[in-house]
Write a protein that holds these residues in place. Structure first.
Motif, PDB file in Angstrom:
ATOM      1  N   GLY A 141     -35.097  -9.494 -34.818  1.00 48.55           N
ATOM      2  CA  GLY A 141     -33.853  -9.560 -35.578  1.00 48.55           C
ATOM      3  C   GLY A 141     -34.028  -9.012 -36.983  1.00 48.55           C
ATOM      4  N   ASP A 155     -35.078  -7.970 -26.484  1.00 45.38           N
ATOM      5  CA  ASP A 155     -33.765  -7.358 -26.771  1.00 45.38           C
ATOM      6  C   ASP A 155     -33.643  -5.948 -26.208  1.00 45.38           C
ATOM      7  OD1 ASP A 155     -33.403  -9.541 -28.365  1.00 45.38           O
ATOM      8  OD2 ASP A 155     -32.958  -8.433 -30.195  1.00 45.38           O
ATOM      9  N   PRO A 200     -34.733  -2.413 -30.237  1.00 45.88           N
ATOM     10  CA  PRO A 200     -34.179  -2.690 -31.567  1.00 45.88           C
ATOM     11  C   PRO A 200     -35.146  -3.383 -32.520  1.00 45.88           C
ATOM     12  CG  PRO A 200     -32.558  -3.191 -29.883  1.00 45.88           C
ATOM     13  CD  PRO A 200     -33.853  -2.918 -29.169  1.00 45.88           C
ATOM     14  N   MET A 247     -23.640   0.460 -27.095  1.00 48.66           N
ATOM     15  CA  MET A 247     -24.254   0.287 -28.410  1.00 48.66           C
ATOM     16  C   MET A 247     -24.122   1.612 -29.142  1.00 48.66           C
ATOM     17  SD  MET A 247     -27.677  -1.717 -27.196  1.00 48.66           S
ATOM     18  CE  MET A 247     -28.299  -2.202 -28.811  1.00 48.66           C
ATOM     19  N   ASP A 303     -31.575   8.310 -34.504  1.00 52.31           N
ATOM     20  CA  ASP A 303     -32.079   7.145 -33.775  1.00 52.31           C
ATOM     21  C   ASP A 303     -32.352   7.539 -32.320  1.00 52.31           C
ATOM     22  OD1 ASP A 303     -32.736   4.490 -33.228  1.00 52.31           O
ATOM     23  OD2 ASP A 303     -30.659   3.827 -33.017  1.00 52.31           O
ATOM     24  N   PHE A 335     -28.870  -9.987 -23.532  1.00 50.56           N
ATOM     25  CA  PHE A 335     -28.608 -10.327 -24.942  1.00 50.56           C
ATOM     26  C   PHE A 335     -27.731  -9.285 -25.632  1.00 50.56           C
ATOM     27  CE2 PHE A 335     -29.659  -9.778 -29.433  1.00 50.56           C
ATOM     28  CZ  PHE A 335     -29.277 -11.022 -29.929  1.00 50.56           C
ATOM     29  N   TRP A 387     -24.301  -9.975 -27.556  1.00 52.56           N
ATOM     30  CA  TRP A 387     -24.266  -9.835 -29.011  1.00 52.56           C
ATOM     31  C   TRP A 387     -23.417  -8.642 -29.452  1.00 52.56           C
ATOM     32  CZ3 TRP A 387     -24.432 -12.131 -33.335  1.00 52.56           C
ATOM     33  CH2 TRP A 387     -24.853 -11.526 -34.517  1.00 52.56           C
ATOM     34  N   VAL A 388     -23.623  -7.490 -28.817  1.00 55.10           N
ATOM     35  CA  VAL A 388     -22.932  -6.278 -29.273  1.00 55.10           C
ATOM     36  C   VAL A 388     -21.568  -6.129 -28.589  1.00 55.10           C
ATOM     37  CG1 VAL A 388     -23.041  -3.749 -29.421  1.00 55.10           C
ATOM     38  CG2 VAL A 388     -25.106  -5.115 -29.807  1.00 55.10           C
ATOM     39  N   ARG A 404     -19.677  -9.778 -28.959  1.00 56.36           N
ATOM     40  CA  ARG A 404     -19.654 -10.339 -30.313  1.00 56.36           C
ATOM     41  C   ARG A 404     -19.948 -11.836 -30.325  1.00 56.36           C
ATOM     42  NH1 ARG A 404     -20.564  -5.954 -33.127  1.00 56.36           N
ATOM     43  NH2 ARG A 404     -22.158  -7.510 -33.284  1.00 56.36           N
TER      44      ARG A 404
HETATM   45  N1  FO1 Z   1     -25.854  -4.062 -33.212  1.00 57.13           N
HETATM   46  C1  FO1 Z   1     -24.517  -4.103 -33.205  1.00 57.13           C
HETATM   47  O1  FO1 Z   1     -23.954  -5.120 -33.610  1.00 57.13           O
HETATM   48  N2  FO1 Z   1     -23.770  -3.046 -32.750  1.00 57.13           N
HETATM   49  C2  FO1 Z   1     -24.338  -1.906 -32.303  1.00 57.13           C
HETATM   50  O2  FO1 Z   1     -23.646  -0.974 -31.902  1.00 57.13           O
HETATM   51  C3  FO1 Z   1     -25.768  -1.834 -32.325  1.00 57.13           C
HETATM   52  C4  FO1 Z   1     -26.443  -0.694 -31.925  1.00 57.13           C
HETATM   53  C5  FO1 Z   1     -27.847  -0.646 -32.028  1.00 57.13           C
HETATM   54  C6  FO1 Z   1     -28.530   0.522 -31.684  1.00 57.13           C
HETATM   55  C7  FO1 Z   1     -29.902   0.589 -31.804  1.00 57.13           C
HETATM   56  C8  FO1 Z   1     -30.613  -0.534 -32.251  1.00 57.13           C
HETATM   57  O3  FO1 Z   1     -31.942  -0.473 -32.355  1.00 57.13           O
HETATM   58  C9  FO1 Z   1     -29.947  -1.705 -32.583  1.00 57.13           C
HETATM   59  C10 FO1 Z   1     -28.557  -1.778 -32.479  1.00 57.13           C
HETATM   60  N3  FO1 Z   1     -27.872  -2.935 -32.843  1.00 57.13           N
HETATM   61  C11 FO1 Z   1     -26.492  -2.959 -32.798  1.00 57.13           C
HETATM   62  C12 FO1 Z   1     -28.603  -4.139 -33.285  1.00 57.13           C
HETATM   63  C13 FO1 Z   1     -29.065  -5.050 -32.143  1.00 57.13           C
HETATM   64  O4  FO1 Z   1     -28.023  -5.357 -31.282  1.00 57.13           O
HETATM   65  C14 FO1 Z   1     -29.495  -6.455 -32.557  1.00 57.13           C
HETATM   66  O5  FO1 Z   1     -29.104  -6.775 -33.835  1.00 57.13           O
HETATM   67  C15 FO1 Z   1     -30.920  -6.700 -32.361  1.00 57.13           C
HETATM   68  O6  FO1 Z   1     -31.269  -6.576 -31.005  1.00 57.13           O
HETATM   69  C16 FO1 Z   1     -31.296  -8.107 -32.837  1.00 57.13           C
HETATM   70  O7  FO1 Z   1     -32.598  -8.075 -33.127  1.00 57.13           O
END
Ligand code: FO1
Ligand code: CA
Length: 330
Positions: free
Chosen positions: A8, A35, A46, A118, A124, A179, A183-184, A187
């Motif tokens: 995170g 994740d 991530p 996502m 990226d 997850f 989460w994404v 929400r």
């Molecule tokens: N978090 C989001 O809230 N929306 C996204 O579209 C999103 C895309 C994304 C792409 C690559 C990446 O490495 C992380 C991304 N995240 C996104 C964050 C991720 O969902 C989480 O915050 C982590 O997995 C928590 O550790």
């Protein structure tokens, strides 16, 4: 040597100040891979990438994921084409019998690239293409991560928790989902009933991770359930944490969480969403770093400081407190 467990945003924020008390050359970061998702055939990691991009000074520090200033041309075009295919509207799991490559595929985390749910930035995506291609050529995730860490000039050693696939599955009142879907795409709206680390029993921490867990360990203010939970679910990790000195920074001020879904997830697995609940979840932790305003009475040594981390100066202050706590127990 010292080892940080990261997932995170909490621990990556702490790592911004790591050199206040530690030599980065002596620091190992073990990142959660629960994740991870395979999106359109690309492995997205991530929690590895947040550390990678922060260490490479290119992290988007508004969101704490992705690359600062990245464009989304490919993602936007994928969205347009999904509409043309009448396939917009949420994550699409791939059928289990369709393999895209020779690497070990974990079907519970495989999503179609159509209607990519996502937001993957263009730069990226280059990281995900490179990582996936290296895996397809037979390298391990540990090796691919080392290559990327070199390319981004990391000064700490970054390790995935395992080379085997593990997927954090959130069981909710609307069914079980990965997850990232919870989460994404949703929400964090569905009510959490349980959290499972699918694949963890058949997965192993890598030899490098086992070695790293012989050193004193720092658990930053990451979510105990979905950031630290997958690492702990690997065989032998909790035993290793019992054997070595461990300091944890609470992600709460009493029952107020700094950010993210930790409270809902902790409640969902039957933990009190508070510093007291974190201490219950972490019986192997030898000392805690708590916020000045956190009066929680714990049965273990506590070092207090202002634990809010908004910038590198804050991170250095909390790292100093971590070092003081480690000095008490190591
Ligand atoms: N978090 C989001 O809230 N929306 C996204 O579209 C999103 C895309 C994304 C792409 C690559 C990446 O490495 C992380 C991304 N995240 C996104 C964050 C991720 O969902 C989480 O915050 C982590 O997995 C928590 O550790
Ligand atoms: Ca211990």
């Amino acid at each position: 040597m010292v080892t940080f467990l990261a997932g995170g945003t909490g621990t990556p924020k702490l790592l911004d100040g790591v050199d206040a008390a530690f030599d980065p050359a002596e620091v190992t970061v073990v990142a959660n891979t629960g994740d991870d998702v395979e999106l359109g055939g690309l492995l997205v990691c991530p929690d590895l990438d947040t550390v990678l991009f922060a260490g490479g000074s290119i992290l988007d520090r508004e969101t704490w994921w992705g690359i600062d200033g990245d464009t989304t041309a490919t993602h936007d075009e994928l969205g347009r084409l999904a509409e043309a295919a009448d396939l917009s509207g949420g994550p699409r799991y791939l059928p289990p019998d369709r393999q895209t490559a020779g690497r070990r595929i974990a079907r519970w985390r495989r999503f179609s690239g159509v209607a990519e749910f996502m937001e993957i930035g263009d730069r990226d995506r280059a990281v995900h293409v490179t990582r996936t291609s290296l895996l397809d050529e037979g390298r391990t995730l540990t090796e691919a991560t080392r290559t990327l860490a070199d390319a981004f000039d990391l000064d700490v050693t970054l390790l995935p928790m395992s080379d085997d696939p593990v997927a954090t599955i959130v069981h909710t009142d609307e069914g079980a989902m990965h997850f990232q879907e919870y989460w994404v795409a949703r929400r964090a709206d569905p009510a959490v009933e349980d959290v499972e680390f699918r694949g963890s029993h058949a997965a192993d921490p890598t030899p490098a991770v086992r070695d790293a867990l012989d050193a004193p360990v720092v658990i930053g203010p990451s979510n105990p359930v979905t950031s630290v939970g997958p690492i702990r679910a690997l065989p032998g990790v909790d035993d290793a944490l019992t054997e070595t000195p461990v300091v944890a920074v609470s992600p709460f001020v009493e029952d107020e969480v700094f950010s993210g879904p930790a409270a809902d997830l902790m409640r969902g697995v039957g933990l009190d969403p508070s510093t007291a609940g974190v201490a219950d979840a972490y019986p192997f932790v030898d000392a805690f770093v708590l916020d000045d305003a956190d009066g929680t009475d714990l049965d273990r040594p506590v070092v207090r400081t202002d634990t809010r981390i908004d910038d590198a100066a804050d991170a250095r202050r909390v790292v100093d407190a971590v070092a003081a706590a480690l000095a008490e127990v190591a």
